[in-house]
Design an enzyme around this catalytic site. Structure first.
Site, short mmCIF file in Angstrom:
data_model
loop_
_atom_site.label_atom_id
_atom_site.label_comp_id
_atom_site.label_asym_id
_atom_site.label_seq_id
_atom_site.Cartn_x
_atom_site.Cartn_y
_atom_site.Cartn_z
N ALA A 71 0.83 -1.19 0.00
CA ALA A 71 0.00 0.00 0.00
C ALA A 71 0.87 1.26 0.00
CB ALA A 71 -0.91 0.00 1.23
N GLU B 47 2.40 -6.43 7.28
CA GLU B 47 1.56 -5.44 7.96
C GLU B 47 1.74 -5.43 9.47
OE1 GLU B 47 -0.57 -6.44 4.07
OE2 GLU B 47 0.52 -7.55 5.62
N GLY C 271 -0.16 -5.49 0.20
CA GLY C 271 -1.21 -5.48 -0.81
C GLY C 271 -0.76 -6.14 -2.11
#
Length: 255
Positions: A61, A129, A106
């Site tokens: 991301a 993440e 992502g």
């Protein structure tokens, strides 16, 4: 445009184009959804390749954009984020991810939306993440666990570690590892071969498998049964069976 759809030989290539790392910002997510839905509708697209270019698939991301979002903003955005990736997963045609360089966060979640993953021998994949105090939010906790099993998914998600291509293949995260300069050609060749097949039967197979994984076996068998019977109404079924009887197996042409 940060994502483009290029069509050749029945294969639509969804090409990420946001240098240098193909960070998946909101605009890219929305464009990805738009073009995935277009690829699903177009008759000249019979299979799809997802590709980030020669150097990187997608490194995750856009963290700077995400950092500026508070809880309220992400509550409003989270569904759209997932829906952009789900649009890729629900393309009713074979989808191949051609993974070069980094496929992280992502980017890894996007690769998980494909039916088959070809990776470069120098590729690195992961769900980092947790290192940001987060969890995957674009389908990673669900699609990764379904693909490699819960314990392997927890290892990757709990630690946030990256895995190289060979380990990714051992885990079942990727299906084939090739030289970096052969990734797109390999993925496109596989997609082009499938593009020659019976489109409705391929759709039936994909939807039966994917929907069946989300339910109990009895419901899954009902899904399979309905698609199986329905295919007897198609021209491709007539062509395939006639060719088998008259010419032998594997010689039917569906285009």
């Amino acid at each position: 445009m940060t994502v483009n759809l290029e069509v050749a030989e029945g294969v639509g290539t969804l090409r990420l184009d946001r240098p240098p790392m193909n960070a998946l910002d909101v605009a890219t997510q929305d464009r990805l959804k738009e073009l995935a839905e277009e690829a699903g509708r177009r008759d000249d697209v019979r299979a799809v390749v997802i590709y980030g270019g020669e150097k990187v698939f997608a490194a995750g991301a856009d963290i700077k954009e995400m950092q500026a979002m508070d809880h309220t903003a992400m509550v409003l955005r989270a569904r759209a984020l997932q829906e952009s990736f789900t649009a890729v997963a629900r393309i009713p045609k074979p989808v191949v991810a051609a993974v070069t360089g980094y496929a992280l966060g992502g980017g890894c979640e996007l690769a998980l939306c494909a039916d088959f993953r070809v990776a470069a021998d120098n590729a690195k994949l992961g769900q980092p993440e947790i290192l940001l105090g987060l969890i995957p939010g674009a389908g990673g906790t669900q699609r990764l666990a379904r693909l490699v099993g819960p314990s392997k998914a927890k290892d990757l998600i709990f630690t946030g570690r990256m895995v190289k291509a060979d380990e990714a293949r051992e885990l079942g995260l990727v299906d084939r590892v090739v030289a970096a300069d052969q990734v797109y050609a390999e993925a496109h060749a596989w997609a082009a071969k499938l593009a020659q097949g019976p489109a409705i039967a391929l759709r039936a197979a994909k939807e039966s498998i994917d929907a069946g994984l989300e339910t109990d076996i009895e419901t899954g068998l009902a899904i399979e049964r309905n698609w199986f019977a329905g295919l007897f109404a198609t021209e491709d079924r007539e062509r395939g069976m006639r060719s088998f009887v008259e010419e032998g197996p594997g010689k039917a042409k569906f285009l």
